[in-house]
Enzyme design. Structure first.
Site, PDB file in Angstrom:
ATOM      1  N   TYR A  16       1.005  -1.415  -0.297  1.00  6.88           N
ATOM      2  CA  TYR A  16       0.178  -0.287   0.462  1.00  6.88           C
ATOM      3  C   TYR A  16       0.987   1.022  -0.046  1.00  6.88           C
ATOM      4  O   TYR A  16       0.066   2.841   0.328  1.00  6.88           O
ATOM      5  CB  TYR A  16      -0.809   0.185   1.396  1.00  6.88           C
ATOM      6  CG  TYR A  16      -2.677  -1.070   1.302  1.00  6.88           C
ATOM      7  CD1 TYR A  16      -2.844  -1.349   0.411  1.00  6.88           C
ATOM      8  CD2 TYR A  16      -2.208  -2.110   2.265  1.00  6.88           C
ATOM      9  CE1 TYR A  16      -4.001  -2.012   0.383  1.00  6.88           C
ATOM     10  CE2 TYR A  16      -2.790  -2.765   2.609  1.00  6.88           C
ATOM     11  CZ  TYR A  16      -3.384  -3.175   1.383  1.00  6.88           C
ATOM     12  OH  TYR A  16      -4.784  -4.171   1.404  1.00  6.88           O
ATOM     13  N   HIS A  21      -4.227   6.296  -1.265  1.00  8.52           N
ATOM     14  CA  HIS A  21      -4.392   6.565  -0.008  1.00  8.52           C
ATOM     15  C   HIS A  21      -3.734   6.756   1.254  1.00  8.52           C
ATOM     16  O   HIS A  21      -3.971   6.987   2.696  1.00  8.52           O
ATOM     17  CB  HIS A  21      -5.736   5.022   0.540  1.00  8.52           C
ATOM     18  CG  HIS A  21      -7.044   5.404   0.944  1.00  8.52           C
ATOM     19  ND1 HIS A  21      -7.506   6.393   1.108  1.00  8.52           N
ATOM     20  CD2 HIS A  21      -7.124   4.327   1.900  1.00  8.52           C
ATOM     21  CE1 HIS A  21      -8.540   6.417   1.697  1.00  8.52           C
ATOM     22  NE2 HIS A  21      -8.986   4.531   2.016  1.00  8.52           N
ATOM     23  N   PHE A  67      -4.209   0.016   9.724  1.00  3.68           N
ATOM     24  CA  PHE A  67      -5.638  -0.220   8.506  1.00  3.68           C
ATOM     25  C   PHE A  67      -6.243   1.433   8.409  1.00  3.68           C
ATOM     26  O   PHE A  67      -6.591   1.731   9.497  1.00  3.68           O
ATOM     27  CB  PHE A  67      -6.023  -1.001   8.045  1.00  3.68           C
ATOM     28  CG  PHE A  67      -4.951  -2.240   6.998  1.00  3.68           C
ATOM     29  CD1 PHE A  67      -4.827  -2.308   6.053  1.00  3.68           C
ATOM     30  CD2 PHE A  67      -4.574  -3.211   8.603  1.00  3.68           C
ATOM     31  CE1 PHE A  67      -4.190  -2.702   5.206  1.00  3.68           C
ATOM     32  CE2 PHE A  67      -3.915  -3.863   8.074  1.00  3.68           C
ATOM     33  CZ  PHE A  67      -3.657  -4.138   6.178  1.00  3.68           C
ATOM     34  N   ASN A  69      -9.512   2.254   7.811  1.00  3.30           N
ATOM     35  CA  ASN A  69     -10.603   2.455   8.421  1.00  3.30           C
ATOM     36  C   ASN A  69     -10.906   1.886  10.920  1.00  3.30           C
ATOM     37  O   ASN A  69     -11.937   2.127  11.089  1.00  3.30           O
ATOM     38  CB  ASN A  69     -11.835   1.155   8.148  1.00  3.30           C
ATOM     39  CG  ASN A  69     -11.228  -0.031   8.139  1.00  3.30           C
ATOM     40  OD1 ASN A  69     -10.037  -0.529   8.517  1.00  3.30           O
ATOM     41  ND2 ASN A  69     -12.301  -0.791   7.454  1.00  3.30           N
ATOM     42  N   ASN A 115     -13.095   7.590   6.015  1.00  8.74           N
ATOM     43  CA  ASN A 115     -12.889   6.139   5.932  1.00  8.74           C
ATOM     44  C   ASN A 115     -12.050   6.166   8.056  1.00  8.74           C
ATOM     45  O   ASN A 115     -12.557   6.209   9.133  1.00  8.74           O
ATOM     46  CB  ASN A 115     -12.514   4.921   5.808  1.00  8.74           C
ATOM     47  CG  ASN A 115     -13.993   4.176   5.270  1.00  8.74           C
ATOM     48  OD1 ASN A 115     -14.977   4.336   5.267  1.00  8.74           O
ATOM     49  ND2 ASN A 115     -13.769   3.479   4.231  1.00  8.74           N
TER      50      ASN A 115
END
Length: 193
Positions: A16, A21, A67, A69, A115
Site C-alpha cells: 500500500y 490512500h 489500516f 478504517n 474512513n
C-alpha cells in the site's frame, strides 16, 4: 495554538506504500526524513511514532498501523495520553473531492466519507486541522476503492508531490499557530502551468 501532533493517515504494508490512500503517510514520512526524526513502531499507539524539532518546535509524528478504517485506535490514545488539544492536531489524509495537485487546509467539518476520519471523529470531535491532499475522483463511486488503492499515474504523482511541497513551505506558520496565514498559503497553491 501551535501544532504539536502531526498524523498521516494511510494503510500499513509495502503493497500500500505508494497508493493514493497513503498520501498522509507520504507527508509524515517526508517530514521525518527532512528533519531527521527517527520513526519507530510503538505498540502503545498502534503505529509508527517519532518526536523531534521542526522549525524550532517540538512535534510528535504518528502513522497509524491499524489500516485506514481503524485509525481511531491509534490516533485517539495518543491524543489523550499526551493531552493534545484538537487545535494542536493536524491530520494529513488523501482527499477524493480535490484534484491531484491541489491541497487544502481545513478546520472542522465532517468526515466527508473518509474512513480514517470517520473512525476518529466520534472519539475526539471534528474541530481539528486537516491537511487534505487532493488525489482526484475516478468519476463514479463504484471506482473509488480501486482508485484509492492504486498508484497515481506519473503525472498525477508529480502534481501530488508539488502540492505536498506547498504544505511543507507553510509548516513554519502552522507550527507557530498562525493557522489563517497557513490556510491562505496552502489553499492558494496552484500548479505551475
Amino acid at each position: 495554538m501551535a501544532i504539536k501532533l502531526i498524523v498521516g493517515l494511510g494503510n500499513p504494508g509495502q503493497e500500500y506504500m505508494f497508493t493514493r490512500h497513503n498520501a498522509g503517510f507520504w507527508f509524515v514520512h517526508h517530514l521525518a526524513q527532512q528533519f531527521n526524526i527517527a520513526l519507530a513502531p510503538d505498540k502503545k499507539f498502534h503505529g509508527v511514532t517519532g518526536r523531534g524539532q521542526i522549525h524550532g518546535s517540538d512535534v510528535r509524528l504518528l502513522m497509524p498501523l491499524t489500516f485506514m478504517n481503524k485509525s481511531g485506535q491509534s490516533v485517539v490514545p495518543m491524543v489523550k495520553f499526551y493531552g493534545i488539544d484538537n487545535d494542536e492536531l493536524l491530520i494529513a489524509h488523501d482527499e477524493l473531492d480535490i484534484p491531484a495537485g491541489s491541497i487544502k487546509l481545513k478546520t472542522d467539518g465532517g468526515h466527508g466519507g473518509h474512513n480514517g476520519l470517520r473512525d476518529i471523529t466520534p472519539h475526539i470531535g471534528n474541530d481539528f486541522h486537516r491537511l487534505r491532499v487532493g488525489i482526484g475522483h475516478p468519476g463514479h463511486k463504484s471506482k473509488v476503492s480501486g482508485h484509492v488503492l492504486s498508484k497515481a499515474a506519473p503525472d498525477e504523482q508529480i502534481a501530488i508531490d508539488s502540492a505536498l511541497s506547498a504544505a511543507f513551505e507553510a509548516l513554519p506558520l502552522l507550527l507557530d499557530g498562525d493557522i489563517e496565514k497557513a490556510r491562505s498559503q496552502i489553499n492558494g497553491f496552484k500548479l505551475p502551468e
